[in-house]
Design an enzyme around this catalytic site. Structure first.
Site, PDB file in Angstrom:
ATOM      1  N   ARG A   1     -75.772   2.307  13.689  1.00 45.45           N
ATOM      2  CA  ARG A   1     -74.454   1.680  13.811  1.00 45.45           C
ATOM      3  C   ARG A   1     -74.263   1.018  15.167  1.00 45.45           C
ATOM      4  O   ARG A   1     -73.567   0.008  15.280  1.00 45.45           O
ATOM      5  CB  ARG A   1     -73.359   2.735  13.580  1.00 45.45           C
ATOM      6  CG  ARG A   1     -71.960   2.117  13.408  1.00 45.45           C
ATOM      7  CD  ARG A   1     -70.913   3.154  13.081  1.00 45.45           C
ATOM      8  NE  ARG A   1     -69.639   2.520  12.708  1.00 45.45           N
ATOM      9  CZ  ARG A   1     -68.463   2.861  13.212  1.00 45.45           C
ATOM     10  NH1 ARG A   1     -68.377   3.844  14.093  1.00 45.45           N
ATOM     11  NH2 ARG A   1     -67.364   2.248  12.829  1.00 45.45           N
TER      12      ARG A   1
ATOM     13  N   SER B   1     -64.840  -2.597  12.314  1.00 46.53           N
ATOM     14  CA  SER B   1     -65.754  -1.734  11.579  1.00 46.53           C
ATOM     15  C   SER B   1     -64.994  -0.461  11.221  1.00 46.53           C
ATOM     16  O   SER B   1     -64.492   0.237  12.109  1.00 46.53           O
ATOM     17  CB  SER B   1     -66.989  -1.401  12.432  1.00 46.53           C
ATOM     18  OG  SER B   1     -67.887  -0.591  11.705  1.00 46.53           O
ATOM     19  N   SER B   2     -64.872  -0.180   9.931  1.00 49.60           N
ATOM     20  CA  SER B   2     -64.085   0.965   9.477  1.00 49.60           C
ATOM     21  C   SER B   2     -64.713   2.278   9.921  1.00 49.60           C
ATOM     22  O   SER B   2     -65.894   2.342  10.273  1.00 49.60           O
ATOM     23  CB  SER B   2     -63.970   0.964   7.949  1.00 49.60           C
ATOM     24  OG  SER B   2     -63.327  -0.202   7.490  1.00 49.60           O
ATOM     25  N   GLN B   3     -63.906   3.344   9.891  1.00 50.79           N
ATOM     26  CA  GLN B   3     -64.425   4.647  10.260  1.00 50.79           C
ATOM     27  C   GLN B   3     -65.506   5.072   9.273  1.00 50.79           C
ATOM     28  O   GLN B   3     -65.397   4.825   8.064  1.00 50.79           O
ATOM     29  CB  GLN B   3     -63.304   5.672  10.308  1.00 50.79           C
ATOM     30  CG  GLN B   3     -62.610   5.940   8.995  1.00 50.79           C
ATOM     31  CD  GLN B   3     -61.198   6.448   9.201  1.00 50.79           C
ATOM     32  OE1 GLN B   3     -60.317   5.728   9.618  1.00 50.79           O
ATOM     33  NE2 GLN B   3     -61.007   7.736   8.899  1.00 50.79           N
TER      34      GLN B   3
ATOM     35  N   MET C   1     -66.061   4.501   5.053  1.00 48.77           N
ATOM     36  CA  MET C   1     -67.146   3.678   4.525  1.00 48.77           C
ATOM     37  C   MET C   1     -67.995   4.479   3.531  1.00 48.77           C
ATOM     38  O   MET C   1     -68.397   3.955   2.486  1.00 48.77           O
ATOM     39  CB  MET C   1     -68.008   3.161   5.677  1.00 48.77           C
ATOM     40  CG  MET C   1     -67.249   2.283   6.648  1.00 48.77           C
ATOM     41  SD  MET C   1     -68.254   1.781   8.056  1.00 48.77           S
ATOM     42  CE  MET C   1     -69.180   0.447   7.323  1.00 48.77           C
TER      43      MET C   1
END
Length: 295
Positions: free
Chosen positions: A53, A91-93, A97
């Site tokens: 990530r 960017s989502s948690q 996701m």
């Protein structure tokens, strides 16, 4: 001997302080999600454990160690693009996701259209799970798609490089890549764009954020779909473009009208029948319905 992990991304082991390696941080992220009931599919678990990530959410040139590196693996959203004071991409948690990825109910090899390229991280996860040539991701802003493409290429695996990154209005889908077995949106919508149902095969699934929640629709053909909301609230950057919410629309106003202060979201569903779309509680033909506009 178990280690202890403070916020700066370092930990104590055998009486000495060590910088946490990215792989260790990914493993801990996966452990947290699994402990919360997520990532029950081993193939998704492997994707989250292997895709780095930090390559997607940290700026090029930022030191990818210590607190910044640890922050990339915290369970929180990360703002990645702000224009004129407005958040346009994030960017989502990771736990959310993971929930969305599993809600796609894939088995491998399905072709997926993602609406909202973001950093490219979600596309990399899906490509890892589904294989080369399966994922297309689209976004309105060239700056966002250029960054997503660069991140995927920097990751460099065959599956990451195979992701097709498209610049365009996601409300219209991407006809050259159709048909798709799955469509996933990572932006809030006021209604379901008709193009998505046209480009998804009958029996396919469309997963989208709507009314500050997530709804999974089974597609029955062009203009026809139905499904229920997942049990979790979810907040996303609004879709921009032709099918976005009109200017001045109250943020999360629909969610307040439908769900109130804490309803059981799994009792609610969404039906699309031609030009008519409506949210319902308990059953599509029941007395409690909320029409949607803009579909």
């Amino acid at each position: 001997m178990a280690g202890t992990w403070p916020e700066d991304g370092r930990y104590w082991r055998h009486g000495q302080r060590h910088a946490a390696a990215p792989g260790e941080l990914r493993a801990r992220m996966v452990d947290r999600i699994v402990a919360g009931g997520g990532l029950t599919d081993p193939a998704w678990r492997a994707a989250f454990a292997e895709v780095p990530r930090e390559l997607f959410v940290l700026e090029e040139g930022e030191e990818r160690t210590g607190r910044l590196l640890a922050g990339a693996y915290e369970d929180r959203p990360i703002a990645t693009r702000v224009v004129g004071g407005e958040l346009v991409s994030s960017s989502s948690q990771p736990s959310l996701m993971a929930l969305m990825c599993q809600a796609l109910e894939v088995h491998g090899g399905e072709r997926v259209l993602e609406i909202g390229a973001g950093t490219g991280y979600n596309a990399a996860l899906m490509a890892h799970r589904l294989g080369p040539g399966t994922v297309t991701t689209i976004d309105l802003e060239p700056e966002i798609t250029a960054a997503a493409r660069a991140h995927l290429d920097a990751y460099g695996t065959e599956t990451a490089r195979s992701v097709e990154v498209v610049t365009g209005d996601g409300a219209f889908g991407h006809p050259p890549g159709a048909p798709y077995q799955r469509v996933m949106a990572t932006c809030e919508l006021p209604s379901v764009p008709p193009a998505w149902l046209e480009q998804c095969v009958p029996g396919g699934l469309v997963l989208l954020p709507l009314a500050a929640g997530l709804v999974a629709l089974t597609v029955y053909g062009p203009g026809r779909a139905q499904g229920r909301f997942l049990d979790t609230p979810a907040y996303f950057v609004p879709l921009r473009g032709a099918a976005g919410a009109p200017a001045g629309a109250p943020e999360h106003g629909l969610a307040a009208r439908v769900f109130g202060g804490g309803a059981d979201r799994t009792r609610y569903g969404l039906t699309v029948d031609g030009t008519h779309q409506w949210i319902w509680r308990d059953r599509p033909d029941g007395p409690l319905t909320w029409p949607l506009t803009g579909g």
